[in-house]
Scaffold this motif. Structure first.
Motif, short mmCIF file in Angstrom:
data_model
loop_
_atom_site.label_atom_id
_atom_site.label_comp_id
_atom_site.label_asym_id
_atom_site.label_seq_id
_atom_site.Cartn_x
_atom_site.Cartn_y
_atom_site.Cartn_z
N PHE A 40 0.90 -1.11 0.01
CA PHE A 40 -0.06 0.11 0.03
C PHE A 40 0.85 1.13 0.09
CE2 PHE A 40 -3.44 -2.35 2.42
CZ PHE A 40 -4.23 -2.59 1.20
N THR A 41 0.65 2.23 -0.72
CA THR A 41 1.38 3.41 -1.04
C THR A 41 0.38 4.60 -0.98
OG1 THR A 41 1.35 3.31 -3.19
CG2 THR A 41 3.28 2.44 -2.10
N GLY A 42 0.82 6.13 -0.88
CA GLY A 42 -0.13 7.04 -1.25
C GLY A 42 -0.76 7.53 0.07
N ALA A 43 -0.72 6.84 1.13
CA ALA A 43 -1.52 7.19 2.56
C ALA A 43 -0.90 6.49 3.75
CB ALA A 43 -2.99 7.17 2.20
N GLY A 44 -0.94 7.35 4.98
CA GLY A 44 -0.82 6.57 6.09
C GLY A 44 -1.40 5.38 6.37
N PRO A 45 -1.02 4.51 7.22
CA PRO A 45 -2.06 3.17 7.56
C PRO A 45 -3.18 3.74 8.45
CG PRO A 45 0.40 3.15 8.22
CD PRO A 45 0.49 4.31 7.77
N GLY A 46 -3.10 4.77 8.99
CA GLY A 46 -4.44 5.12 9.68
C GLY A 46 -5.55 5.54 8.46
N ARG A 47 -4.87 6.22 7.71
CA ARG A 47 -6.02 6.69 6.58
C ARG A 47 -6.71 5.60 5.61
NH1 ARG A 47 -7.26 11.97 6.12
NH2 ARG A 47 -5.64 13.24 7.17
N ILE A 48 -5.66 4.53 5.53
CA ILE A 48 -5.99 3.52 4.55
C ILE A 48 -6.78 2.51 5.24
CG2 ILE A 48 -5.19 1.41 3.46
CD1 ILE A 48 -2.51 3.02 2.78
N ALA A 49 -6.68 2.40 6.71
CA ALA A 49 -7.28 1.20 7.64
C ALA A 49 -8.91 1.92 7.79
CB ALA A 49 -6.76 1.32 8.86
N LEU A 50 -9.03 3.46 7.66
CA LEU A 50 -10.51 3.99 7.83
C LEU A 50 -11.28 3.72 6.53
CD1 LEU A 50 -12.40 5.49 9.28
CD2 LEU A 50 -11.12 7.43 8.38
N HIS A 51 -10.38 3.80 5.52
CA HIS A 51 -10.80 3.75 4.26
C HIS A 51 -11.47 2.44 3.94
CE1 HIS A 51 -11.83 4.66 -0.17
NE2 HIS A 51 -11.14 3.51 -0.41
N LEU A 52 -10.65 1.37 4.14
CA LEU A 52 -10.97 0.08 4.17
C LEU A 52 -12.31 -0.39 5.02
CD1 LEU A 52 -7.52 -1.59 3.72
CD2 LEU A 52 -9.26 -1.25 2.02
N TRP A 53 -12.45 -0.06 6.40
CA TRP A 53 -13.11 -0.20 7.12
C TRP A 53 -14.56 0.47 6.75
CZ3 TRP A 53 -15.04 3.22 11.54
CH2 TRP A 53 -16.05 2.56 12.44
N ALA A 54 -14.53 1.59 6.40
CA ALA A 54 -15.65 2.26 5.85
C ALA A 54 -16.27 1.51 4.77
CB ALA A 54 -15.58 3.63 5.13
N VAL A 55 -15.84 1.04 3.89
CA VAL A 55 -16.33 0.13 2.77
C VAL A 55 -16.91 -1.22 3.35
CG1 VAL A 55 -15.66 -1.27 0.59
CG2 VAL A 55 -14.86 1.26 0.98
N ALA A 56 -16.01 -1.65 4.22
CA ALA A 56 -16.36 -3.07 4.81
C ALA A 56 -17.65 -3.01 5.80
CB ALA A 56 -15.21 -3.76 5.67
N HIS A 57 -17.61 -1.92 6.52
CA HIS A 57 -18.89 -1.37 7.13
C HIS A 57 -20.23 -1.21 6.44
CE1 HIS A 57 -21.27 0.02 10.49
NE2 HIS A 57 -20.98 1.08 9.76
N GLY A 58 -19.95 -0.45 5.26
CA GLY A 58 -21.24 0.12 4.50
C GLY A 58 -21.68 -1.41 3.83
N MET A 59 -20.91 -2.41 3.62
CA MET A 59 -21.24 -3.47 2.54
C MET A 59 -22.00 -4.31 3.55
SD MET A 59 -20.77 -3.35 -0.43
CE MET A 59 -20.71 -5.12 -0.98
N VAL A 60 -21.25 -4.59 4.86
CA VAL A 60 -22.12 -5.24 5.83
C VAL A 60 -23.51 -4.72 6.33
CG1 VAL A 60 -22.01 -6.09 8.38
CG2 VAL A 60 -20.23 -6.39 6.93
N ASN A 61 -23.60 -3.53 6.41
CA ASN A 61 -24.85 -2.77 6.75
C ASN A 61 -26.03 -3.29 5.69
OD1 ASN A 61 -24.66 -1.91 9.47
ND2 ASN A 61 -23.58 -0.08 8.76
#
Length: 196
Positions: A142-163
């Protein structure tokens, strides 16, 4: 082996989450919980004290279960596969306890504010994803952002799909699992620099 108190607490937390989901905040009380669970009010009041204590226990237990599910996700030499496994574990935990998941991430109890202990439980459940993404960043995956921002992005997508899945709102474009994995792939693509 779980103690009798732990087993009863688990059963009461699950029943309380079901009542909350089906009847809303007004439908949840310690007396109603005791009746629904088929126990006397004494152990319910002893375990939780009051409604706020019950909500705190539900909050902690929900995040404990989520954190445990993520901690059990496979960890291998393939950091990216491990992040995907975390996403799968997140979805499976939500599907295994949809009522409790709704309490953790919904607004069913807008007046409830978690304690410092509850906030620590939230952070502990989220940390495996940050750690997994950090491994991907350190490996150059992964490149282009720090781990915190990438993790938040991935979690938002996972959370949205689960909902969407829990609410029966996924379009008929494939199985829920296929759509979830595809969404995770697209969520990670900007950081990989390659389309999935």
């Amino acid at each position: 082996m779980a103690s009798v108190n732990e087993e009863l607490t688990t059963r009461l937390v699950d029943e309380a989450a079901r009542i909350l989901t089906e009847q809303g905040p007004a439908g949840l009380s310690l007396r109603k919980l005791a009746a629904a669970a088929g126990v006397s009010t004494m152990p319910v009041y002893t375990l939780f004290g009051d409604k706020h204590g019950l909500l705190a226990a539900m909050h902690r237990e929900g995040f404990r279960r989520l954190g445990s599910a993520l901690a059990r996700a496979p960890r291998s030499g393939d950091a990216l596969a491990d992040v995907i496994a975390l996403g799968v574990a997140y979805r499976e935990a939500a599907l295994a306890g949809p009522h409790l998941y709704g309490l953790l991430f919904g607004r069913m109890m807008p007046f409830y504010a978690p304690s410092a202990e509850g906030l620590a439980a939230e952070q502990a459940a989220y940390q495996p994803l940050v750690d997994g993404v950090t491994r991907c960043v350190e490996a150059g995956i992964f490149t282009g952002a720090g781990p915190g921002r990438i993790a938040l992005h991935l979690w938002a997508v996972a959370h949205g799909m689960v909902n969407l899945e829990l609410n029966g709102q996924l379009p008929p474009l494939g199985t829920p699992e296929e759509l979830f994995l595809e969404a995770l792939g697209y969520a990670g693509a900007p950081f990989l620099g390659v389309a999935p």
